[in-house]
Structure formats: C-alpha cells, structure tokens
Design a protein around this motif. Structure first.
Motif, PDB file in Angstrom:
ATOM      1  N   CYS A 246      -5.715  -6.419   3.989  1.00 36.58           N
ATOM      2  CA  CYS A 246      -6.296  -6.367   5.281  1.00 36.58           C
ATOM      3  C   CYS A 246      -6.228  -5.078   5.699  1.00 36.58           C
ATOM      4  CB  CYS A 246      -5.603  -7.387   6.205  1.00 36.58           C
ATOM      5  SG  CYS A 246      -6.042  -7.102   7.987  1.00 36.58           S
ATOM      6  N   VAL A 247      -7.329  -4.529   6.313  1.00 39.00           N
ATOM      7  CA  VAL A 247      -7.360  -3.170   6.874  1.00 39.00           C
ATOM      8  C   VAL A 247      -5.972  -2.795   7.638  1.00 39.00           C
ATOM      9  CG1 VAL A 247      -8.814  -3.681   8.893  1.00 39.00           C
ATOM     10  CG2 VAL A 247      -8.584  -1.337   7.722  1.00 39.00           C
ATOM     11  N   CYS A 248      -5.393  -4.014   8.550  1.00 42.81           N
ATOM     12  CA  CYS A 248      -4.225  -3.603   9.256  1.00 42.81           C
ATOM     13  C   CYS A 248      -3.209  -3.291   8.213  1.00 42.81           C
ATOM     14  CB  CYS A 248      -4.090  -4.832  10.109  1.00 42.81           C
ATOM     15  SG  CYS A 248      -3.829  -6.311   9.193  1.00 42.81           S
ATOM     16  N   ASP A 249      -3.133  -3.961   7.202  1.00 44.60           N
ATOM     17  CA  ASP A 249      -1.805  -3.325   6.382  1.00 44.60           C
ATOM     18  C   ASP A 249      -2.044  -2.219   5.514  1.00 44.60           C
ATOM     19  OD1 ASP A 249      -0.867  -5.928   6.949  1.00 44.60           O
ATOM     20  OD2 ASP A 249      -1.587  -7.009   5.224  1.00 44.60           O
ATOM     21  N   ILE A 250      -3.193  -1.294   5.528  1.00 43.49           N
ATOM     22  CA  ILE A 250      -3.296  -0.216   4.493  1.00 43.49           C
ATOM     23  C   ILE A 250      -3.826   1.074   5.247  1.00 43.49           C
ATOM     24  CG2 ILE A 250      -3.967  -1.697   2.686  1.00 43.49           C
ATOM     25  CD1 ILE A 250      -6.765  -0.874   3.027  1.00 43.49           C
ATOM     26  N   GLN A 251      -4.088   1.004   6.553  1.00 44.83           N
ATOM     27  CA  GLN A 251      -4.579   1.887   7.426  1.00 44.83           C
ATOM     28  C   GLN A 251      -3.737   3.124   7.912  1.00 44.83           C
ATOM     29  OE1 GLN A 251      -6.092   0.224  10.835  1.00 44.83           O
ATOM     30  NE2 GLN A 251      -4.228  -0.263  11.883  1.00 44.83           N
ATOM     31  N   ASP A 252      -2.333   2.817   7.557  1.00 44.04           N
ATOM     32  CA  ASP A 252      -1.464   3.849   7.713  1.00 44.04           C
ATOM     33  C   ASP A 252      -1.153   5.029   6.638  1.00 44.04           C
ATOM     34  OD1 ASP A 252       0.439   5.681   8.864  1.00 44.04           O
ATOM     35  OD2 ASP A 252       2.501   4.288   8.379  1.00 44.04           O
ATOM     36  N   VAL A 253      -2.344   6.114   6.363  1.00 41.04           N
ATOM     37  CA  VAL A 253      -2.441   6.996   5.376  1.00 41.04           C
ATOM     38  C   VAL A 253      -2.469   8.253   6.156  1.00 41.04           C
ATOM     39  CG1 VAL A 253      -3.267   5.520   3.721  1.00 41.04           C
ATOM     40  CG2 VAL A 253      -4.934   6.552   5.204  1.00 41.04           C
TER      41      VAL A 253
ATOM     42  N   ALA B 201     -16.140   9.198  -5.421  1.00 42.20           N
ATOM     43  CA  ALA B 201     -15.389   8.602  -4.248  1.00 42.20           C
ATOM     44  C   ALA B 201     -13.854   8.419  -4.326  1.00 42.20           C
ATOM     45  CB  ALA B 201     -15.885   6.926  -4.147  1.00 42.20           C
ATOM     46  N   LEU B 202     -13.153   8.489  -5.390  1.00 45.23           N
ATOM     47  CA  LEU B 202     -11.785   8.473  -5.717  1.00 45.23           C
ATOM     48  C   LEU B 202     -11.105   9.808  -5.835  1.00 45.23           C
ATOM     49  CD1 LEU B 202     -11.404   5.650  -8.536  1.00 45.23           C
ATOM     50  CD2 LEU B 202     -10.753   5.750  -6.051  1.00 45.23           C
ATOM     51  N   ALA B 203     -12.227  10.959  -5.505  1.00 45.83           N
ATOM     52  CA  ALA B 203     -11.720  12.378  -5.669  1.00 45.83           C
ATOM     53  C   ALA B 203     -11.115  12.803  -4.355  1.00 45.83           C
ATOM     54  CB  ALA B 203     -12.797  13.276  -6.117  1.00 45.83           C
ATOM     55  N   ASP B 204     -11.066  12.135  -3.464  1.00 48.89           N
ATOM     56  CA  ASP B 204     -10.521  12.415  -2.335  1.00 48.89           C
ATOM     57  C   ASP B 204      -9.196  11.768  -2.072  1.00 48.89           C
ATOM     58  OD1 ASP B 204      -9.996  11.488   0.870  1.00 48.89           O
ATOM     59  OD2 ASP B 204     -11.319  13.233   0.961  1.00 48.89           O
ATOM     60  N   PRO B 205      -8.077  12.385  -1.575  1.00 47.41           N
ATOM     61  CA  PRO B 205      -6.787  11.933  -1.722  1.00 47.41           C
ATOM     62  C   PRO B 205      -6.585  10.714  -0.784  1.00 47.41           C
ATOM     63  CG  PRO B 205      -6.705  14.255  -1.499  1.00 47.41           C
ATOM     64  CD  PRO B 205      -8.104  13.889  -1.537  1.00 47.41           C
ATOM     65  N   VAL B 206      -7.472  10.496   0.362  1.00 46.59           N
ATOM     66  CA  VAL B 206      -7.111   9.474   1.372  1.00 46.59           C
ATOM     67  C   VAL B 206      -7.685   8.303   0.638  1.00 46.59           C
ATOM     68  CG1 VAL B 206      -7.559   8.735   3.655  1.00 46.59           C
ATOM     69  CG2 VAL B 206      -6.747  10.906   3.219  1.00 46.59           C
ATOM     70  N   ARG B 207      -8.956   8.509   0.148  1.00 47.49           N
ATOM     71  CA  ARG B 207      -9.618   7.344  -0.557  1.00 47.49           C
ATOM     72  C   ARG B 207      -8.899   6.846  -1.645  1.00 47.49           C
ATOM     73  NH1 ARG B 207     -15.243  10.411  -0.629  1.00 47.49           N
ATOM     74  NH2 ARG B 207     -15.482  10.422   1.588  1.00 47.49           N
ATOM     75  N   LEU B 208      -8.185   7.854  -2.514  1.00 43.95           N
ATOM     76  CA  LEU B 208      -7.421   7.330  -3.659  1.00 43.95           C
ATOM     77  C   LEU B 208      -6.171   6.408  -3.163  1.00 43.95           C
ATOM     78  CD1 LEU B 208      -7.150   7.202  -6.645  1.00 43.95           C
ATOM     79  CD2 LEU B 208      -6.181   9.461  -6.422  1.00 43.95           C
ATOM     80  N   ARG B 209      -5.748   7.104  -1.915  1.00 47.77           N
ATOM     81  CA  ARG B 209      -4.266   6.149  -1.457  1.00 47.77           C
ATOM     82  C   ARG B 209      -4.876   4.891  -1.146  1.00 47.77           C
ATOM     83  NH1 ARG B 209      -1.357   9.095   2.797  1.00 47.77           N
ATOM     84  NH2 ARG B 209       0.068   7.474   2.537  1.00 47.77           N
TER      85      ARG B 209
ATOM     86  N   PHE C 199      -7.535   3.258  -2.046  1.00 45.33           N
ATOM     87  CA  PHE C 199      -7.735   2.219  -3.322  1.00 45.33           C
ATOM     88  C   PHE C 199      -6.670   1.813  -4.001  1.00 45.33           C
ATOM     89  CE2 PHE C 199      -9.113   1.870  -7.468  1.00 45.33           C
ATOM     90  CZ  PHE C 199     -10.148   0.962  -7.600  1.00 45.33           C
ATOM     91  N   SER C 200      -5.693   2.532  -3.795  1.00 45.97           N
ATOM     92  CA  SER C 200      -4.533   2.127  -4.532  1.00 45.97           C
ATOM     93  C   SER C 200      -3.693   1.181  -3.951  1.00 45.97           C
ATOM     94  CB  SER C 200      -3.625   3.468  -4.765  1.00 45.97           C
ATOM     95  OG  SER C 200      -2.243   3.029  -5.062  1.00 45.97           O
ATOM     96  N   ARG C 201      -3.439   1.142  -2.743  1.00 43.65           N
ATOM     97  CA  ARG C 201      -3.064   0.162  -1.807  1.00 43.65           C
ATOM     98  C   ARG C 201      -3.844  -1.250  -1.907  1.00 43.65           C
ATOM     99  NH1 ARG C 201      -0.680   2.735   3.868  1.00 43.65           N
ATOM    100  NH2 ARG C 201       0.733   4.212   2.785  1.00 43.65           N
TER     101      ARG C 201
END
Length: 116
Positions: free
Chosen positions: A60-67, A38-46, A48-50
C-alpha cells in the motif's frame, strides 16, 4: 493522490538476450532503457525496492511513502515507475496498492546476465 484505477500496462517479457551474447535491437534498447532510466533515481529505486520486498508481493502506498520526500513527490515517482512498466497499481478504497509488474525483474536480470 489522484483517482487511479488499476492500470493495464503491457506485460514486460524478457525481451533481450544477455548483452554479452548479442547486440540489442533498437526497440529492445528503448524498452530496457526506459526501465533502467526510471530506476536511476534514488527515490524511485527505494520505492521500487520497498514494493518488491514487501510481504505478499504488494504494498500500500501508505506503507512505502516514508522515503524522505513529500507525498505529492512520492506519487510522481510512483507514476514514473508505472509508466516505465515496472509497477502496476490498483485502488482499493482510499489507498493504492502497488506490485512489481510480472517478468520485470527477470527481464532486467536476463539482460545483465552473462551468456551461457
């Protein structure tokens, strides 16, 4: 985003001794591989990190969705992280809040640490 409720995922406990100390069982390798996959995808890793680094330990999803991907794609990736047991979520009004699942970081770090 779909109507999500707070998900009751199994608590991920440190399952495994460090890889340098013993061979993984089949069950432990399946469990840990799902998390790392699951973490091997760059967007997912970003994402997760956020969540992990967000103030207060939840985001909140509203705070982390700009990837750099669309909102439906963000929802898809967050779902994959939840299914792997890495995140938990809770709907509050119109927004969904995410937390790193308890013991996840310790389980992954423990697996990759050198035996003492």
């Amino acid at each position: 985003m779909s109507n999500l409720k707070s998900l009751e995922l199994p608590v991920v406990e440190p399952c495994c001794p460090p890889v340098t100390s013993a061979a993984l069982s089949e069950a432990d390798s399946v469990k840990m591989a799902a998390m790392f996959k699951a973490l091997a995808d760059p967007v997912r890793l970003r994402l997760f990190s956020r969540v992990a680094s967000h103030e207060g330990g939840e985001a909140c999803v509203c705070d982390i969705q700009d990837v750099g991907v669309s909102q439906p794609t963000v929802s898809h990736h967050l779902k994959k992280l939840r299914e792997a047991g890495l995140l938990t979520s809770e709907r509050r009004g119109t927004w969904v809040y995410y937390r790193v699942a308890p013991e996840v970081l310790a389980a992954m770090a423990g697996l990759l640490s050198a035996a003492r």
